[in-house]
Each structure stands twice: as C-alpha cells, then as structure tokens.
Design a protein around this motif. Structure first.
Motif, short mmCIF file in Angstrom:
data_model
loop_
_atom_site.label_atom_id
_atom_site.label_comp_id
_atom_site.label_asym_id
_atom_site.label_seq_id
_atom_site.Cartn_x
_atom_site.Cartn_y
_atom_site.Cartn_z
N THR A 232 45.91 54.06 47.55
CA THR A 232 44.40 52.58 47.55
C THR A 232 46.30 51.50 46.66
OG1 THR A 232 44.46 53.63 45.59
CG2 THR A 232 43.13 53.95 46.82
N PHE A 233 45.57 50.09 46.48
CA PHE A 233 45.85 48.94 46.17
C PHE A 233 45.56 48.66 43.87
CE2 PHE A 233 45.74 44.48 44.62
CZ PHE A 233 47.16 44.24 44.54
N ASP A 234 46.07 48.64 43.61
CA ASP A 234 46.29 49.00 42.61
C ASP A 234 46.32 46.95 41.52
OD1 ASP A 234 46.02 49.00 39.12
OD2 ASP A 234 48.01 50.68 39.83
N LEU A 235 44.93 46.89 41.92
CA LEU A 235 44.59 45.69 41.66
C LEU A 235 44.67 45.15 40.06
CD1 LEU A 235 43.91 42.38 42.62
CD2 LEU A 235 41.34 43.31 41.87
N PRO A 236 44.08 46.09 39.31
CA PRO A 236 44.41 45.89 37.63
C PRO A 236 45.71 45.97 37.15
CG PRO A 236 42.18 47.87 37.92
CD PRO A 236 43.42 47.44 39.47
N LYS A 237 47.00 46.62 37.99
CA LYS A 237 48.53 46.91 37.41
C LYS A 237 48.57 44.58 38.37
CE LYS A 237 52.49 48.51 37.95
NZ LYS A 237 53.52 49.43 38.91
N MET A 238 48.63 44.92 38.99
CA MET A 238 48.93 43.41 40.04
C MET A 238 48.03 41.90 38.79
SD MET A 238 47.06 40.80 41.56
CE MET A 238 48.09 39.09 42.28
N LEU A 239 46.53 41.81 37.89
CA LEU A 239 46.56 40.99 37.39
C LEU A 239 47.12 41.22 36.02
CD1 LEU A 239 42.39 42.02 38.29
CD2 LEU A 239 43.95 39.70 38.55
N THR A 240 47.87 42.11 35.25
CA THR A 240 48.61 41.96 34.34
C THR A 240 50.01 42.18 34.41
OG1 THR A 240 47.41 44.64 33.90
CG2 THR A 240 49.33 43.96 32.75
N GLU A 241 49.71 42.10 35.63
CA GLU A 241 51.46 41.39 35.72
C GLU A 241 51.70 40.31 35.85
OE1 GLU A 241 54.51 43.82 38.04
OE2 GLU A 241 54.13 45.55 37.48
N PHE A 242 50.62 39.95 37.05
CA PHE A 242 50.24 38.42 36.92
C PHE A 242 50.48 37.47 35.69
CE2 PHE A 242 47.78 34.65 37.35
CZ PHE A 242 48.72 33.80 38.42
N ALA A 243 49.26 38.11 34.98
CA ALA A 243 49.07 37.14 33.28
C ALA A 243 50.52 37.04 33.02
CB ALA A 243 48.16 37.95 32.85
N LEU B 20 46.59 28.41 44.17
CA LEU B 20 47.84 28.51 45.52
C LEU B 20 49.02 29.60 44.69
CD1 LEU B 20 48.47 24.29 46.63
CD2 LEU B 20 47.28 26.90 47.64
N ILE B 21 49.27 29.04 42.99
CA ILE B 21 50.18 29.67 42.50
C ILE B 21 49.86 31.11 42.41
CG2 ILE B 21 50.72 30.92 40.17
CD1 ILE B 21 50.98 27.32 39.52
N PHE B 22 48.18 31.60 42.28
CA PHE B 22 48.27 32.82 42.39
C PHE B 22 48.07 33.21 43.52
CE2 PHE B 22 44.54 35.88 42.92
CZ PHE B 22 44.71 36.99 42.07
N MET B 23 47.65 33.21 44.77
CA MET B 23 47.95 32.91 46.12
C MET B 23 49.03 33.53 46.46
SD MET B 23 44.54 31.01 48.02
CE MET B 23 45.02 29.50 47.56
N TYR C 299 51.22 34.56 44.70
CA TYR C 299 51.14 36.01 44.02
C TYR C 299 51.00 36.85 44.98
CZ TYR C 299 53.01 39.33 39.58
OH TYR C 299 53.04 40.28 39.27
N LEU C 300 49.46 36.70 44.89
CA LEU C 300 48.98 37.71 45.28
C LEU C 300 49.66 37.70 47.15
CD1 LEU C 300 46.42 39.80 45.51
CD2 LEU C 300 44.78 37.79 46.45
N ILE D 286 37.08 29.41 44.98
CA ILE D 286 38.21 29.88 46.08
C ILE D 286 37.52 31.51 45.78
CG2 ILE D 286 40.51 30.09 47.59
CD1 ILE D 286 41.72 28.11 45.92
N ASP D 287 36.72 31.97 46.93
CA ASP D 287 36.93 32.95 47.25
C ASP D 287 38.07 33.99 47.61
OD1 ASP D 287 34.05 32.90 45.05
OD2 ASP D 287 32.81 31.87 47.41
N LEU D 288 38.53 35.36 47.39
CA LEU D 288 39.21 35.62 48.17
C LEU D 288 39.04 37.12 47.84
CD1 LEU D 288 42.35 35.41 45.82
CD2 LEU D 288 41.45 33.92 47.50
N ASN D 289 38.56 37.43 49.19
CA ASN D 289 38.57 39.13 50.20
C ASN D 289 39.64 40.17 50.86
OD1 ASN D 289 36.48 41.22 50.78
ND2 ASN D 289 36.33 40.10 52.99
N ILE D 290 39.70 40.95 49.59
CA ILE D 290 41.16 41.60 49.74
C ILE D 290 40.77 42.73 50.67
CG2 ILE D 290 43.67 42.59 48.26
CD1 ILE D 290 42.48 40.51 46.47
N ARG D 291 41.75 43.00 51.70
CA ARG D 291 41.21 44.17 52.59
C ARG D 291 42.66 45.28 51.96
NH1 ARG D 291 40.06 43.66 57.70
NH2 ARG D 291 41.18 41.61 57.52
#
Length: 525
Positions: free
Chosen positions: A374-385, A408-411, A413-414, A435-440
């Motif tokens: 699975t994708f670790d979104l919490p880790k990604m948000l922490t490192e992006f911060a 645009l910067i967040f997108m 990175y994502l 802006i709404d994002l749906n990550i699959r």
C-alpha cells in the motif's frame, strides 16, 4: 487495405475510420447557396481540413459549383511581404485546381498587376472565365500575419463589394480563431491592423465541434465492423468521458490501444486498456499535447488558466478577449463556466506546470510503499511538510502561475512519489476555491488479491482579505468524500497572506473533524 485510427493529417475514407465529413458542417452547403462569405474555426486537429476538403469535393461533383479547398500555410514565411504571400496563395490555388477540378473550370493565366491587387484581380479573372460559380475555402488563413493578412482580407472585401461583377460566389475562411477580430494576428498589436476588422463581410461563423457520444460510438464501431474486435461494456463511454469528444484524443486513445499496446483482436478493449493508453499519451507528450502545453507560457493563457487552477473568480475587463482566445485554442470548454476542456488536458496542464517541481524532488518513490504494497500517505505528507518548510517560500516567489503555485508545488511532489505506481485524478474549475485530488494506488495484497487503494485530498489557499478557509474546506471535502464513498481524507491549506507567520511556524500536521464527523488529516503551510 486495413483502416486505422488517424492522428496525423486529413482523414481519407479508404484508409481511416472517420465520421462522415459533411455531417460535421451541416450548415455550410446552405451558406454556399446563399452566396455567403463565412468563417469556419476550431482548435487544432479537430477535422477542419477533412470536412472542408470533403465539402469542396461534394459541391464540385454535384456539377453546380467549382469548389476548391486549399491551404495558406505555405505563405506563413512571407510575414509582412504581402506580394510574396499573395503569389504563394495563388500558386496553391492553381495547383489545387489542377489536382481536383475538371479542366473546363481551371483558372486562366493570372493577370500582371501590382502586388496590392494580385488576389482580387486574379479571382476576378477566374470568376469571369469559369463556367460555374466559384467557391473557395481558404484553409489555415491564420498562417498569415500582419500586412499580408490585412492585404488578403482587404482584397477579398474589395472583390465582394464589387459584386455582381465577376468574383467568387462564396468564400470560407478557416483557421484556429474566429475572424471576428483579426487585430491580434499581427502579434497582439491592434494598431497594425487598424481599428476594425478587415473582414466585415462575413455572414456567419461556424465552430467545428467535438464529437458527440453517438459519434464516438459510431467511430469505434467501424473498427469492430472491420476487425471483429469488441469494446467491453463501458469502454466507449469511458473514452468519451476522458476526451469530451475531442477528435484527436478520441482517435489517439484507440490507436494507442490497438497499435501500441497491441491488444489482440480476439480480446475486447476495456476501460483498463483506455486508462493505460491515456497515461501513455500523457507521459510521452504526443505532438498534439505538446503543442497545447507550449501555449501555457503565453501571458494571455496564464491570465485565464491561473484562476482556473486556483479555483478563483476570473478578474477580466468587460471586453477582454483572453477567454475567447483560450477557448479557440481548445484548452477550455466551448461553453460556460470556464473549465478545462477534458480530463486529459486537465492532467497534462498540471503535469507540465508542476514538472519543474517533480524533477527537483529527491525522495525515493519506493520509500513510500509499505511492505503490504500500500501507499504510505501519512509518511508522504510528513516528508512533504519538511520539504515545504525548506523550499516553499522560494518556490512560491517565482512569479509563474503564482495564483496556484502552492497547489502546483504539492501536486508536483505527489506526482513524483506516486509516479509509476499509482494515479492522481484532479478536479479544478474557476470559482470552486479548491483542487480535489483522487489518488488511486493499485497493488497486490500478500494473499495475491488485486486491490486499489484510494485516498482523497483537497487543496486550498488562504489569501489576503479572505477568511480562514478551514471550515469551508472541511464542508467541501465532506462532499467530495461522499461522492467517492470514502470515510476519511486530507485537507491542505496554504497560508499565502503577506502577514502570515513564518513558514516553519505555520507548517504543521494535525487532525480535524468534518461536519459529518469524519477524521480529517490537516496539513497547514
């Protein structure tokens, strides 16, 4: 010969699947019968040339008219040399007449006249000698610029005003833009073309539209009829959803599946095949998409797309032509409200604008994949911060689409960290405020089952003079999660007020509760 889906040049009935060309301009024959001078305009690669060529051929075959379609493209290099442009156009007319018209209606030798009247005198001589009424379709008229464009249009107007003296019965100008205002064709300087349009004689402007759902189904059914290959339930509808009927995209999706993915004809074409084809078209930046992307740097385009990306209200003058310009390019939908024309363009625009961020992110995408796949979104948000604290202020001061720079910067990175393993679907529109994002994230569970992890995020900006967008964001995110059927999501709020706290003080990861009781991950920056 096996027919194929065409993505380059005019369609040929014997070689390509195609919608009947004449059905795409049903009003044109009636305008010709009315002796009208009119305009046909549409974005690039929508079938203008195919439709006009077919119309000219049909009108001539009926025996009433001598109808000729030709291109002004070769005169592009003439720039302001109107004599050279006129001679080039007349040479293309003669060559086209020899190739496609019967000998009795071929043009006579062009008269020897000054450069400023080459077109009007040549067409007058041809109309006088021709036993049938002349119908001329000037394709790629916007290849002309400055004084060359002014001269050609003024000569056509001069000849039109001299009727009933011999002159072409009907003329259509075809290009990217409507000819309602050609002042900008000289590089955006209205003074170069005067204060009014030199082509005030048009009776109507026709915009060649995108394919309808019925036409997409008809086009794809031709492939099934020729090869026996079926489209699985929902696939044709999904193709229309991805493309909004844009003709090049409709053809390119099918061509990518059939010729590049090489799905055997014994297998049906599925929604999954089309999704893969879409991603490949975006990643390879096919010529059509690349030419659109190149327009994003134009100030007139930025002026419209910046607010669309940011979800702001357009702030334009009452007579501002920028929206019409961007609409004529095909980047936004042909009707209100202002929005990106289709989901594929929507994705391309963001990826192009965020590409410099994506290339700058050094994080290893594999580090965000858990042992269970699975994708670790919490880790990604922490490192992006952490990354935002270090680079955010510098990147948001670059002055390029600054209305939407945090998003645009967040997108970017994502996109870097999900690239190759997952997909990001984006929704944004003028006036939406977000802006709404749906990550699959497709993955295989330890037990061998294929599963798609889904995560939702909403991006908002806190601007000077506006209230804190937290409450509104939570309400909007609730509605988005309801639509996706998800129980939780992430809200990102970027504080861009001049008096905002320092970036290291305002950047934090916390949680909030939405109006419906959902636990929301909140990233403020």
């Amino acid at each position: 010969m096996v027919r194929r889906f065409n993505t380059a040049g005019p369609c040929l009935p014997a070689e390509h699947y195609m919608i009947p060309a004449l059905s795409r301009l049903p009003e044109a024959p009636g305008l010709v019968d009315l002796k009208a001078y009119f305009v046909v305009h549409a974005p690039r690669q929508t079938g203008k040339t195919t439709a006009l060529h077919a119309l000219a051929r049909e009108l001539t075959a009926q025996g009433r008219y001598a109808a000729l379609h030709f291109s002004c493209e070769a005169a592009r290099a003439a720039d302001d040399d109107y004599g050279s442009a006129s001679r080039t156009i007349l040479s293309r007319i003669r060559a086209g007449a020899q190739d496609s018209l019967p000998a009795p209606v071929h043009p006579p030798p062009w008269p020897e006249v000054p450069d400023g009247t080459l077109i009007v005198d040549a067409l007058r001589a041809w109309a006088h000698a021709c036993p049938r009424p002349l119908v001329l379709f000037f394709d790629e008229i916007d290849a002309l610029r400055g004084q060359s464009l002014l001269s050609v249009l003024s000569q056509l107007r001069d000849g039109y005003n001299s009727r009933p003296a011999p002159f072409p019965w009907s003329v259509a100008l075809c290009g990217l833009r409507d000819v309602r205002d050609y002042q900008t064709a000289a590089g955006g300087d209205p003074s170069r073309l005067g204060t009014s349009s030199p082509f005030t004689i048009k009776i109507e402007s026709l915009r060649l539209g995108d394919f309808t759902p019925v036409e997409v189904a008809e086009l794809y059914s031709q492939h099934t009829a020729d090869t026996g290959q079926l489209f699985a339930p929902g696939a044709v509808d999904h193709a229309y959803e991805l493309t909004a009927g844009q003709p090049w995209l409709v053809n390119a999706l099918a061509r990518e599946v059939i010729e590049k993915l090489a799905v055997p004809v014994t297998q049906p074409i599925t929604v999954e095949h089309l999704e893969t084809a879409k991603e490949r078209l975006i990643l390879t930046r096919a010529t059509h998409l690349d030419s659109l992307a190149a327009k994003l740097a134009e100030p007139r385009v930025q002026k419209v797309l910046g607010p669309v990306l940011a979800g702001d209200i357009l702030d334009l003058e009452p007579y501002d032509d920028d929206v019409s310009y961007v609409r004529d390019l095909g980047l936004i939908a042909p009707d209100a409200p202002v929005r990106i024309a289709n989901p594929i363009y929507r994705e391309v625009i963001v990826r192009v604008l965020a590409s410099r961020i994506q290339e700058s992110v050094t994080a290893d995408p594999r580090s965000f994949v858990r042992p269970d796949g699975t994708f670790d979104l919490p880790k990604m948000l922490t490192e992006f911060a952490d990354w935002w604290i270090e680079h955010g202020e510098f990147l948001t001061r670059r002055g390029y689409y600054d209305e939407a720079s945090p998003q645009l910067i967040f997108m970017g990175y994502l996109q870097r960290v999900v690239n190759g393993g997952g997909y990001v679907e984006r929704e944004y529109a003028v006036g939406s405020g977000r802006i709404d994002l749906n990550i699959r994230w497709p993955h295989t569970t330890p037990g061998g089952t294929r599963h798609v992890q889904r995560e939702a995020a909403e991006l908002k900006v806190w601007r000077e003079g506006r209230p804190n967008p937290l409450n509104q964001g939570l309400k909007q995110l609730d509605r988005y999660l309801d639509r996706l059927g998800l129980g939780s999501g992430t809200l990102l709020i970027f504080d861009q007020r001049p008096d905002a706290p320092d970036i290291d003080k305002r950047t934090a990861l916390t949680t909030a509760t939405s109006p419906t009781g959902r636990t929301i991950t909140l990233l403020t920056g």
